[in-house]
Design an enzyme around this catalytic site. Sequence first.
Site, PDB file in Angstrom:
ATOM      1  N   LYS A  42      -0.270  11.565   5.865  1.00 46.72           N
ATOM      2  CA  LYS A  42       0.050  10.134   6.983  1.00 46.72           C
ATOM      3  C   LYS A  42       0.273   8.907   6.193  1.00 46.72           C
ATOM      4  CE  LYS A  42      -3.412   7.468   7.163  1.00 46.72           C
ATOM      5  NZ  LYS A  42      -4.165   6.170   6.980  1.00 46.72           N
TER       6      LYS A  42
ATOM      7  N   LYS B 146       0.822  -1.242   0.205  1.00 49.52           N
ATOM      8  CA  LYS B 146       0.143  -0.055   0.179  1.00 49.52           C
ATOM      9  C   LYS B 146       0.302   1.472  -0.198  1.00 49.52           C
ATOM     10  CE  LYS B 146      -3.795   3.033   0.487  1.00 49.52           C
ATOM     11  NZ  LYS B 146      -4.752   3.035   0.327  1.00 49.52           N
TER      12      LYS B 146
HETATM   13  P1  NAP Z   1     -12.667   8.741   7.706  1.00 54.30           P
HETATM   14  O1  NAP Z   1     -14.414   8.612   6.612  1.00 54.30           O
HETATM   15  O2  NAP Z   1     -11.915   9.764   8.636  1.00 54.30           O
HETATM   16  O3  NAP Z   1     -13.566   7.627   8.794  1.00 54.30           O
HETATM   17  C1  NAP Z   1     -12.675   6.714   9.832  1.00 54.30           C
HETATM   18  C2  NAP Z   1     -13.666   6.030  10.304  1.00 54.30           C
HETATM   19  O4  NAP Z   1     -13.122   4.933  11.629  1.00 54.30           O
HETATM   20  C3  NAP Z   1     -14.352   6.830  11.411  1.00 54.30           C
HETATM   21  O5  NAP Z   1     -16.136   5.832  11.317  1.00 54.30           O
HETATM   22  C4  NAP Z   1     -14.431   7.393  12.469  1.00 54.30           C
HETATM   23  O6  NAP Z   1     -15.368   7.561  13.668  1.00 54.30           O
HETATM   24  C5  NAP Z   1     -13.417   5.868  13.125  1.00 54.30           C
HETATM   25  N1  NAP Z   1     -12.684   6.112  13.887  1.00 54.30           N
HETATM   26  C6  NAP Z   1     -11.709   7.511  13.847  1.00 54.30           C
HETATM   27  N2  NAP Z   1     -10.641   7.526  15.004  1.00 54.30           N
HETATM   28  C7  NAP Z   1     -11.206   6.320  15.703  1.00 54.30           C
HETATM   29  C8  NAP Z   1     -11.000   6.093  16.873  1.00 54.30           C
HETATM   30  N3  NAP Z   1      -9.865   6.132  17.709  1.00 54.30           N
HETATM   31  N4  NAP Z   1     -11.592   4.694  17.436  1.00 54.30           N
HETATM   32  C9  NAP Z   1     -12.517   3.987  16.886  1.00 54.30           C
HETATM   33  N5  NAP Z   1     -13.549   4.484  15.735  1.00 54.30           N
HETATM   34  C10 NAP Z   1     -12.293   5.673  14.779  1.00 54.30           C
HETATM   35  O7  NAP Z   1     -11.702   7.688   7.446  1.00 54.30           O
HETATM   36  P2  NAP Z   1     -11.930   6.587   5.233  1.00 54.30           P
HETATM   37  O8  NAP Z   1     -11.110   7.588   4.090  1.00 54.30           O
HETATM   38  O9  NAP Z   1     -12.882   5.886   5.525  1.00 54.30           O
HETATM   39  O10 NAP Z   1     -10.369   6.469   5.830  1.00 54.30           O
HETATM   40  C11 NAP Z   1     -10.076   4.717   6.309  1.00 54.30           C
HETATM   41  C12 NAP Z   1      -9.061   4.416   5.981  1.00 54.30           C
HETATM   42  O11 NAP Z   1      -8.748   3.670   5.109  1.00 54.30           O
HETATM   43  C13 NAP Z   1      -8.184   4.742   6.329  1.00 54.30           C
HETATM   44  O12 NAP Z   1      -6.955   4.510   7.246  1.00 54.30           O
HETATM   45  C14 NAP Z   1      -7.401   5.657   5.609  1.00 54.30           C
HETATM   46  O13 NAP Z   1      -6.368   6.038   4.640  1.00 54.30           O
HETATM   47  C15 NAP Z   1      -7.396   4.581   3.952  1.00 54.30           C
HETATM   48  N6  NAP Z   1      -8.271   4.701   3.101  1.00 54.30           N
HETATM   49  C16 NAP Z   1      -9.112   5.505   2.757  1.00 54.30           C
HETATM   50  C17 NAP Z   1      -9.350   5.843   0.733  1.00 54.30           C
HETATM   51  C18 NAP Z   1     -10.171   7.458   0.544  1.00 54.30           C
HETATM   52  O14 NAP Z   1     -10.702   7.235  -0.302  1.00 54.30           O
HETATM   53  N7  NAP Z   1     -11.071   7.565   1.982  1.00 54.30           N
HETATM   54  C19 NAP Z   1      -8.673   4.604   0.381  1.00 54.30           C
HETATM   55  C20 NAP Z   1      -8.060   3.866   0.775  1.00 54.30           C
HETATM   56  C21 NAP Z   1      -8.135   3.014   2.085  1.00 54.30           C
HETATM   57  P3  NAP Z   1     -16.222   8.807  13.295  1.00 54.30           P
HETATM   58  O15 NAP Z   1     -17.176   8.446  12.695  1.00 54.30           O
HETATM   59  O16 NAP Z   1     -16.452   8.710  15.135  1.00 54.30           O
HETATM   60  O17 NAP Z   1     -15.341  10.194  13.243  1.00 54.30           O
END
Ligand code: NAP
Length: 298
Positions: free
Chosen positions: A245, A177
């Site tokens: 990150k 990744k």
């Molecule tokens: P996001 O929209 O910010 O969602 C993060 C989720 O994690 C939310 O449900 C949040 O809860 C929860 N969370 C955050 N901190 C937490 C904690 N300490 N304890 C429990 N739950 C927690 O992020 P995302 O875009 O879905 O990305 C998630 C992961 O996938 C990341 O590692 C990112 O690098 C990866 N990713 C993202 C993408 C993209 O295009 N977005 C693509 C590939 C990979 P709340 O709802 O309470 O905030």
Amino acid sequence: MAASSQNTSVGFIGLGIMGKAMARNILKAGFKLTVFNRTPEKAAELVQEGALLAESPAAVAAASDIVFTCVPDTPDVEKVLFGPGGVVEGAEAGMVVIDCSTISATATMEFAARLKEHEIDLVDSPVSGGPQGAVNGTLSCMIGGDDAVVTRCMPVFEAIGKTFVHIGPTGAGQITKSCNQLVICATMMGMSEAVALCKKQGIDPEKMRQALVGGAARSFVMENHCKRLIDETLDPGFRAALMLKDMKLAMTVGRDAGVFMPSTTLATQMLTALSETERAGLDSAAVGLVFQELSGIR
Ligand code: NAP
């Protein structure tokens, strides 16, 4: 025995931009699904669609054979696995955690060893394909873990993705990744320079983009990020903070391996400049704005 919707209950922790759509596809594939989100209101739609809401990661684990995690960063994964009310408190021996977050490869190996003390297996499966890939169930999954465990989980993987490559042992998915993210960012640096050049020279950057996607410079970045930058439609998507990150993770892997990584270094610096000017919450394509500012365009 391979997992099927008849013999396997699935859990999902972290219903953000990616997790919610992935969880929905697991539900659509017929699996019994139990979910947890730190902000429980965000689970409401999935509950209406048939998911069960748990009050903690431990409760998700108690109800599940396979538990997905999709949270932002390494400390967040550690918290949902090992913190108060974490997965290990509810899991039975033989359970599998599939971590789809993008986090440190070294920490992933350490988490796997700690879970093994509870007879829980960890598979790292960071994903690529963005929010649209998550909605469409067409993600690319970069998988690290034990052969037999990965094979057992494959029917659940098939609910969320289209491309599955079992790269190697635990942690190998996360290193792959980093490769994915550094290639995207290197392309994004070139894309940002191209848009700035067009703007400075009075050329319509959208026409430049259209010409490039028809030729050898075509890429996901030119098709998607470049369009977002030109239109300045910079709601995430993929937050700049998460891309920064990921570049820091890639820098660490490269440093530890003794690999020269000038493209990753530049991307880290530019994303830092964007984040330090209070734009960490924008889509990562916003990094192109910094190139324009430094070129006297904005
Ligand atoms: P996001 O929209 O910010 O969602 C993060 C989720 O994690 C939310 O449900 C949040 O809860 C929860 N969370 C955050 N901190 C937490 C904690 N300490 N304890 C429990 N739950 C927690 O992020 P995302 O875009 O879905 O990305 C998630 C992961 O996938 C990341 O590692 C990112 O690098 C990866 N990713 C993202 C993408 C993209 O295009 N977005 C693509 C590939 C990979 P709340 O709802 O309470 O905030």
